[in-house]
Design an enzyme around this catalytic site. Structure first.
Site, short mmCIF file in Angstrom:
data_model
loop_
_atom_site.label_atom_id
_atom_site.label_comp_id
_atom_site.label_asym_id
_atom_site.label_seq_id
_atom_site.Cartn_x
_atom_site.Cartn_y
_atom_site.Cartn_z
N CYS A 1 -13.47 -59.51 79.74
CA CYS A 1 -14.69 -59.96 79.06
C CYS A 1 -15.01 -59.06 77.86
CB CYS A 1 -15.87 -59.95 80.04
SG CYS A 1 -17.45 -60.41 79.26
N CYS B 1 -17.87 -57.61 88.57
CA CYS B 1 -17.29 -58.84 88.01
C CYS B 1 -15.78 -58.72 87.90
CB CYS B 1 -17.90 -59.13 86.65
SG CYS B 1 -17.28 -60.65 85.88
N CYS C 1 -23.59 -62.62 86.10
CA CYS C 1 -23.73 -62.46 84.66
C CYS C 1 -25.17 -62.71 84.23
CB CYS C 1 -22.77 -63.42 83.94
SG CYS C 1 -22.45 -62.97 82.22
N LYS D 1 -28.59 -81.70 77.76
CA LYS D 1 -28.13 -81.14 79.03
C LYS D 1 -28.54 -82.04 80.19
CE LYS D 1 -30.45 -78.81 81.71
NZ LYS D 1 -31.38 -77.88 82.42
#
Length: 351
Positions: free
Chosen positions: A345, A339, A329, A230
């Protein structure tokens, strides 16, 4: 269907001569490559006439099941992609349009000294990424501010003793020189290498092998102590302005699994990165550019407006989902009611 199991579909625009040549002896020939086509044209007595006829002839090949079909092109099925992912992404962009999450103000692209040389800025980007592991952006930014006040360069870090460096970056996670961890099976006790030690080791390598700069490839970056995939992909994007892959942290990993952006559930950020890169388009437009960081390059004009369709998706995903994970989230008790993706979702269904 001929003996080889290949079906040939010819347009009605074909000429009688061409049709006759196709019927003659039931022979089929593989498409010529460009060099072979040129040689064939030179051997022909009327290359222009034959070339025009070839352009009018349109043949589609479909190989029968189990048949490789020499000279035939197998029709390829579209690659897998998550359902509604484009709408989900647009909704997240809308929710993130204010750019007021911690990552937007305190991320790695905001922690370097803009007045420093490009080489020093790149080093500061890498250092901020090393500090950020398992640490909140606010804590990382505070540590970077204290380090920069003392002149944050490779040489200055190497000249700072471990105790002083540890005090400067405290309370960054795992900052101690050595930190005991729980006993492993068999009674063996390990020591958790600290960020202080990683920073010192990496800085020494950068001084010896790279003249105080940071490597410009993911392979070389992940070979440095304390630098993971990352960090490497973010360093390439922020420090070098090059998109080498999708940077996946715990936020991106969590949200990608909640939205089912992977074919199956993934267990680690690195597994999630590979799964996302299999299907997520690199950019939303063929002419999409790359992000700009402290590499010394001017930012492309197409990135001056976030609403511009020329968007580099691989570099956008990290900042977009990290901020979304910081504000909406959440790991525990996500704000699904607020959201825009609640109806789309899978994780929010039934709430």
């Amino acid at each position: 269907m001929n003996a080889a199991g290949v079906r040939m579909v010819v347009t009605r625009a074909r000429s009688r001569e061409t049709g006759a040549s196709l019927r003659r002896g039931g022979e089929k020939t593989a498409p010529l490559r460009s060099g072979e086509a040129a040689a064939e044209g030179r051997r022909s007595s009327s290359p222009v006439k034959r070339q025009r006829k070839a352009r009018r002839l349109s043949v589609a090949y479909e190989a029968s099941e189990g048949e490789e079909g020499k000279g035939a092109e197998r029709l390829q099925a579209p690659s897998w992609e998550p359902q509604d992912w484009r709408q989900q992404l647009d909704n997240i962009r809308t929710m993130r349009s204010r750019k007021d999450a911690p990552v937007d103000q305190l991320g790695a692209e905001h922690c370097f000294d803009p007045s420093a040389s490009p080489k020093v800025r790149r080093y500061q980007v890498l250092l901020s990424l090393m500090l950020s592991s398992q640490t909140k952006d606010q804590v990382t930014a505070g540590a970077m501010q204290r380090l920069r006040a003392r002149g944050l360069t490779v040489d200055s870090i190497l000249q700072t003793d471990d105790s002083t460096l540890g005090a400067l970056i405290y309370p960054v996670g795992f900052w101690r020189v050595s930190q005991p961890v729980a006993s492993r099976p068999g009674g063996a006790t390990g020591l958790q290498k600290s960020k202080v030690k990683y920073i010192k080791q990496t800085s020494a390598i950068l001084q010896q092998r790279y003249g105080g700069d940071i490597p410009a490839s993911v392979a070389e970056l992940v070979a440095l102590p304390g630098v993971g995939p990352k960090m490497a992909h973010l360093a390439m994007a922020v420090a070098w302005g090059a998109v080498s892959g999708i940077a996946v942290d715990t936020h991106v990993h969590r949200i990608a699994n909640r939205l089912r952006w992977t074919k199956k559930a993934t267990r680690s950020p690195e597994e999630t990165r590979r799964a996302l890169e299999e299907w997520l388009p690199r950019c939303a437009h063929p002419q999409g550019g790359v992000g700009w960081g402290p590499s010394g390059r001017l930012p492309p004009a197409l990135h001056t407006d976030d609403s511009h369709p020329h968007r580099e998706l691989w570099s956008e995903i990290n900042g977009l989902l990290v901020g979304f994970g910081q504000q909406t989230c959440l790991p525990v008790r996500p704000h699904c009611q607020a959201c825009l993706n609640r109806a789309l979702c899978p994780a929010a269904q039934g709430l």
